[in-house]
Design a protein around this motif. Structure first.
Motif, PDB file in Angstrom:
ATOM      1  N   SER A 120       0.806  -1.223   0.000  1.00 23.03           N
ATOM      2  CA  SER A 120       0.000   0.000   0.000  1.00 23.03           C
ATOM      3  C   SER A 120       0.840   1.275   0.000  1.00 23.03           C
ATOM      4  O   SER A 120       0.403   2.300  -0.501  1.00 23.03           O
ATOM      5  CB  SER A 120      -0.913  -0.015   1.221  1.00 23.03           C
ATOM      6  OG  SER A 120      -0.173  -0.429   2.357  1.00 23.03           O
ATOM      7  N   TYR A 121       2.047   1.197   0.547  1.00 28.72           N
ATOM      8  CA  TYR A 121       2.804   2.448   0.628  1.00 28.72           C
ATOM      9  C   TYR A 121       3.462   2.846  -0.680  1.00 28.72           C
ATOM     10  O   TYR A 121       3.995   3.934  -0.807  1.00 28.72           O
ATOM     11  CB  TYR A 121       3.849   2.381   1.750  1.00 28.72           C
ATOM     12  CG  TYR A 121       4.788   1.202   1.679  1.00 28.72           C
ATOM     13  CD1 TYR A 121       5.912   1.246   0.875  1.00 28.72           C
ATOM     14  CD2 TYR A 121       4.541   0.055   2.416  1.00 28.72           C
ATOM     15  CE1 TYR A 121       6.767   0.168   0.809  1.00 28.72           C
ATOM     16  CE2 TYR A 121       5.403  -1.030   2.356  1.00 28.72           C
ATOM     17  CZ  TYR A 121       6.513  -0.974   1.548  1.00 28.72           C
ATOM     18  OH  TYR A 121       7.364  -2.043   1.484  1.00 28.72           O
ATOM     19  N   ARG A 123       2.151   3.701  -3.392  1.00 29.42           N
ATOM     20  CA  ARG A 123       1.542   4.852  -4.068  1.00 29.42           C
ATOM     21  C   ARG A 123       2.111   6.177  -3.542  1.00 29.42           C
ATOM     22  O   ARG A 123       2.118   7.180  -4.233  1.00 29.42           O
ATOM     23  CB  ARG A 123       0.027   4.822  -3.909  1.00 29.42           C
ATOM     24  CG  ARG A 123      -0.449   5.024  -2.517  1.00 29.42           C
ATOM     25  CD  ARG A 123      -1.903   4.600  -2.382  1.00 29.42           C
ATOM     26  NE  ARG A 123      -2.265   4.498  -0.985  1.00 29.42           N
ATOM     27  CZ  ARG A 123      -2.769   5.496  -0.294  1.00 29.42           C
ATOM     28  NH1 ARG A 123      -2.953   6.677  -0.859  1.00 29.42           N
ATOM     29  NH2 ARG A 123      -3.075   5.342   0.975  1.00 29.42           N
ATOM     30  N   GLY A 368       1.576   3.575   4.753  1.00 27.40           N
ATOM     31  CA  GLY A 368       0.737   2.472   4.301  1.00 27.40           C
ATOM     32  C   GLY A 368       0.000   1.789   5.443  1.00 27.40           C
ATOM     33  O   GLY A 368      -0.804   0.895   5.210  1.00 27.40           O
ATOM     34  N   GLU A 415       4.743  -6.876   4.145  1.00 23.79           N
ATOM     35  CA  GLU A 415       4.711  -5.764   3.194  1.00 23.79           C
ATOM     36  C   GLU A 415       6.053  -5.054   3.126  1.00 23.79           C
ATOM     37  O   GLU A 415       6.425  -4.518   2.112  1.00 23.79           O
ATOM     38  CB  GLU A 415       3.626  -4.764   3.594  1.00 23.79           C
ATOM     39  CG  GLU A 415       2.257  -5.372   3.731  1.00 23.79           C
ATOM     40  CD  GLU A 415       1.380  -5.103   2.531  1.00 23.79           C
ATOM     41  OE1 GLU A 415       1.300  -3.946   2.123  1.00 23.79           O
ATOM     42  OE2 GLU A 415       0.775  -6.057   2.023  1.00 23.79           O
TER      43      GLU A 415
END
Ligand SMILES: *[C@@H]1O[C@H](CO)[C@@H](O)[C@H](O)[C@H]1NC(C)=O
Ligand SMILES: *[C@@H]1O[C@H](CO)[C@@H](O)[C@H](O)[C@H]1NC(C)=O
Ligand SMILES: *[C@@H]1O[C@H](CO)[C@@H](O)[C@H](O)[C@H]1NC(C)=O
Ligand SMILES: *[C@@H]1O[C@H](CO)[C@@H](O)[C@H](O)[C@H]1NC(C)=O
Length: 432
Positions: A120-121, A123, A368, A415
């Motif tokens: 998620s991070y 972006r 994120g 992640e």
């Protein structure tokens, strides 16, 4: 200016120097296995670097990369790993694994420059590079960043060259460069030519206010370990992912293995039902403020707070600061110091619910993570009551608190590691 005052602090406070950043961390000498999870951090860097290249379009980049101007640059591709001063051969051992898996990495689809799953991070990386989206990056902008940079890194035809401007705190620059060399080994021939300025100090220096009104002024693309909402510094994984020799912290993959075993030693329900923090309180007033929340004769804020004395630890061979021995409390407090704190990932990895004191700075992955999903947010202006409430909530909602702790840990393990297919087997094994 921030940087010089920072150096002053370092000079005057040896303690601050040693524990500047972290504190409850330490290490483990006995872990035999090495799965080189750093590989995945390396992927983050590939992504940042490739994004920078694409995102900025770097219009005049190719024109200006005139490699007759290599004066002052040193070829570092063949460079040896930085050495741990202690009896630690982890870094050396990793290099074997790197060379054996290098061939494997290059046999994968060489056109595939991004990891298959994007955490998620990722972006945020585009967000961080947006200031240069319209203009691209010019020679002038890069030059300007040399004012505070510790080194300038150029990769040209798969070879890395570095020009050093000043010495960094401790061995940060060496370990950061070592990380980049690993990157070249993992992805031979897949990195674009690039030119980046790196500032290895703590606090961001490229203030966005300076660039809002005056169109003619262009921000310098300056890489560093953390930034904040008022700054345009570009965040990059910190040196401790490859090791932090001065406080005997091994590379991230190794540390993670140790913490995993530590997690196994004390099951969540058997953990001490208080909020734990161990660190150096002298690096920033907010940490001194936190210490006021320790248990006393008059008050119990549901915390157990301790001062880490790195000088003492260092003299005693870091016996008492093993990371894996610090997963004994249900709740662990994260609080930044002079800037963001590298302790973050080690705290989060413990399966305990992280009580995250409202930060000013961010590193490359924290954006994120979500409050109440991966951690519990703590107010910075009334820490004690906020901590007391969080612990009380956790002890009355045990399953939910445990779930937050586990989710936070899983985020950090998976992640921030982004294992690819080859490593998925290892993950399944360790999670079962
Ligand atoms: C590093 O490798 C050497 C030889 O391959 C081995 O004897 C040593 O135990 C290893 N050390 C660690 C920490 O894995
Ligand atoms: C990589 O890209 C090149 C040219 O774009 C193509 O010829 C080649 O088949 C691709 N390789 C793979 C493994 O997809
Ligand atoms: C966790 O502990 C159990 C026994 O309590 C043991 O059987 C298991 O192998 C341990 N797992 C790891 C990953 O250390
Ligand atoms: C906090 O309280 C505990 C328990 O009384 C004590 O052991 C510890 O030293 C205290 N920490 C600090 C920083 O004073």
């Amino acid at each position: 200016m921030l940087c010089s005052s920072h150096l002053l602090i370092i000079k005057n406070n040896r303690l601050a120097e040693k524990g500047k950043h972290e504190d409850e961390l330490a290490t483990t000498n006995n872990i035999k296995r090495c799965r080189c999870l750093e590989k995945s951090i390396v992927k983050v860097i590939v992504f940042i670097v490739v994004s920078l290249f694409i995102s900025a379009a770097l219009l005049d980049f190719l024109g200006y990369l005139d490699f007759n101007v290599f004066e002052g640059f040193k070829l570092i591709t063949k460079r040896k790993e930085p050495k741990f001063p202690y009896q630690c051969d982890v870094v050396q051992n990793q290099s074997h694994q790197i060379s054996s898996s290098q061939s494997r990495a290059s046999s994968l689809n060489p056109n595939h420059s991004q990891p298959s799953t994007c955490p998620s991070y990722f972006r945020w990386i585009h967000e961080d590079l947006r200031p240069w989206k319209q203009t691209g990056i010019t020679k002038k902008m890069i030059k300007k960043a040399s004012k505070t940079a510790h080194f300038r890194l150029v990769i040209h035809n798969g070879k890395a060259y570095v020009k050093r401007y000043r010495k960094s705190i401790q061995s940060r620059d060496d370990f950061t460069l070592w990380g980049i060399i690993q990157l070249l080994r993992w992805y031979p021939g897949r990195l674009p030519d690039l030119d980046l300025m790196f500032d290895a100090d703590d606090r961001p220096v490229v203030r966005s206010d300076d660039f809002i009104s005056q169109q003619q002024k262009e921000p310098s693309p300056l890489f560093r370990y953390c930034s904040d909402d008022a700054s345009l510094d570009i965040v990059f994984p910190d040196w401790s992912f490859w090791g932090w020799a001065e406080v005997n912290i091994k590379p991230w993959g190794k540390s993670l293995e140790a913490i995993k075993e530590g997690n196994n030693m004390t099951q969540w329900k058997d953990r001490v039902a208080y909020a734990y923090w161990r660190g150096n309180p002298y690096v920033d007033p907010t940490r001194g403020d936190l210490l006021k929340c320790n248990i006393s004769e008059h008050e119990d804020w549901n915390t157990r707070l301790y001062i880490q004395d790195w000088d003492k630890e260092s003299k005693e061979g870091f016996k008492n600061s093993n990371l894996e021995n610090q997963c004994t409390h249900r709740y662990k407090i994260y609080i930044e110091g002079w800037a963001w704190s590298v302790s973050e990932k080690y705290i989060m990895a413990c399966d305990s619910m992280t009580l995250y004191v409202k930060p000013r700075f961010y590193d490359f992955y924290i954006r994120g993570m979500m409050p109440l999903q991966h951690y519990w947010p703590i107010r910075d202006d009334s820490k004690c009551t906020s901590l007391k409430f969080a612990v009380h909530w956790g002890n009355t909602h045990v399953e939910k608190a445990r779930e937050i702790g586990e989710k936070g840990s899983r985020f950090i393990r998976e992640e921030v590691n982004m294992k690819d297919g080859d490593e998925r087997g290892a993950r399944a094994r360790t999670m079962s």
